[in-house]
Design an enzyme around this catalytic site. Structure first.
Site: not given
Length: 272
Positions: A39, A68
């Site tokens: 991420e 994220h």
């Protein structure tokens, strides 16, 4: 079965150390399946199609996500078509992608990977503890799969520990991600699930959790608006967790940390 879970890949330093060191490490440890949290792989924020392809080519079999996951908008457009890329399952219904999937290993065996996100000090997503019960009903260790790995992307160690005890005996590995700091509490729980509170990160440890030091230090010391955080660009460390499972039950028989390159003291499982 031998499994390797690589901690959060942060920026180019993290990607480079995966590309440079993972192929040989996979051969050295005779690893059957590799999972990595990606991420933060794109300049610290999200992941792109090209980065996914580069990580798959280096030997990563499945990429998990976290808070994220959507920082690179292109991910919304390709995640449905890429079954090897997961995002936390407890995003609301209708969110693109998937949070759990089954895969075939290099030796033809089945492994289930589940990705969930915690709620303490995090975005208030759906309850991960309710969701894990549903998911474990669909993916049964020793039944529908030969191994099962849970990436629990969470801030609080207490929440991660609680989840590990909930899945103990029903997962091969419950691994924490998100904090970018490897913990030294790797263990096999009483019912046979391997656990570590955080796998750490693959990235430059001469940093503030993978980011260039100057901006976060300025934020802490001056309390003024600053430029966007950017990943540190020094030599990266590959930080991972190695797990070996029982051939019949899928439960863990061995769990050890792995650290290669960069500033951390290297650690490679002995006798692998």
């Amino acid at each position: 079965m031998r499994l390797l879970f690589c901690g959060d890949i942060v920026g180019r330093s993290g990607r480079d150390v995966i590309v440079e060191r993972l192929p040989e490490l996979r051969r050295q440890l005779a690893v059957e399946f590799v999972i990595a949290n990606g991420e933060n792989a794109a300049a610290g924020f999200g992941i792109t199609r090209k980065i996914c392809d580069d990580l798959f080519a280096a030997g990563v079999d499945c990429i998990t996500g976290g808070n994220h996951s959507w920082d690179q908008k292109e991910a919304v457009g390709f995640i449905d078509a890429e079954p090897r890329l997961l995002r936390p399952n407890n995003y609301p219904p209708g969110t693109p992608g998937r949070g759990a999937a089954s895969y075939q290993t290099s030796r033809g065996r089945k492994i289930a990977v589940i990705n969930l996100m915690g709620r303490l000090f995090m975005d208030p997503l759906d309850d991960p503890f309710q969701q894990i019960e549903t998911l474990l009903g669909q993916h049964r260790l020793g039944g529908t799969c030969d191994a099962l790995v849970l990436d629990f992307h969470a801030e609080a160690t207490s929440e991660k520990m609680a989840m590990s005890h909930v899945v103990d005996g029903r997962a091969s590995l419950c691994i924490g991600t998100h904090t970018h700091v490897p913990t030294s509490d790797h263990m096999i729980l009483p019912k046979g699930t391997a656990y570590q509170s955080d796998a750490g990160m693959c990235g430059d440890y001469d940093s503030v959790i993978g980011m260039d030091k100057s901006t976060p230090i300025s934020r802490f010391t001056r309390k003024l608006p600053t430029e966007r955080l950017a990943p540190a660009m020094g030599p990266g460390t590959l930080c991972a967790v190695f797990v070996e499972t029982d051939e019949k039950t899928g439960l863990a028989t061995r769990v050890e940390p792995v650290r290669l390159g960069g500033r951390l003291q290297e650690a490679i499982p002995v006798g692998a």
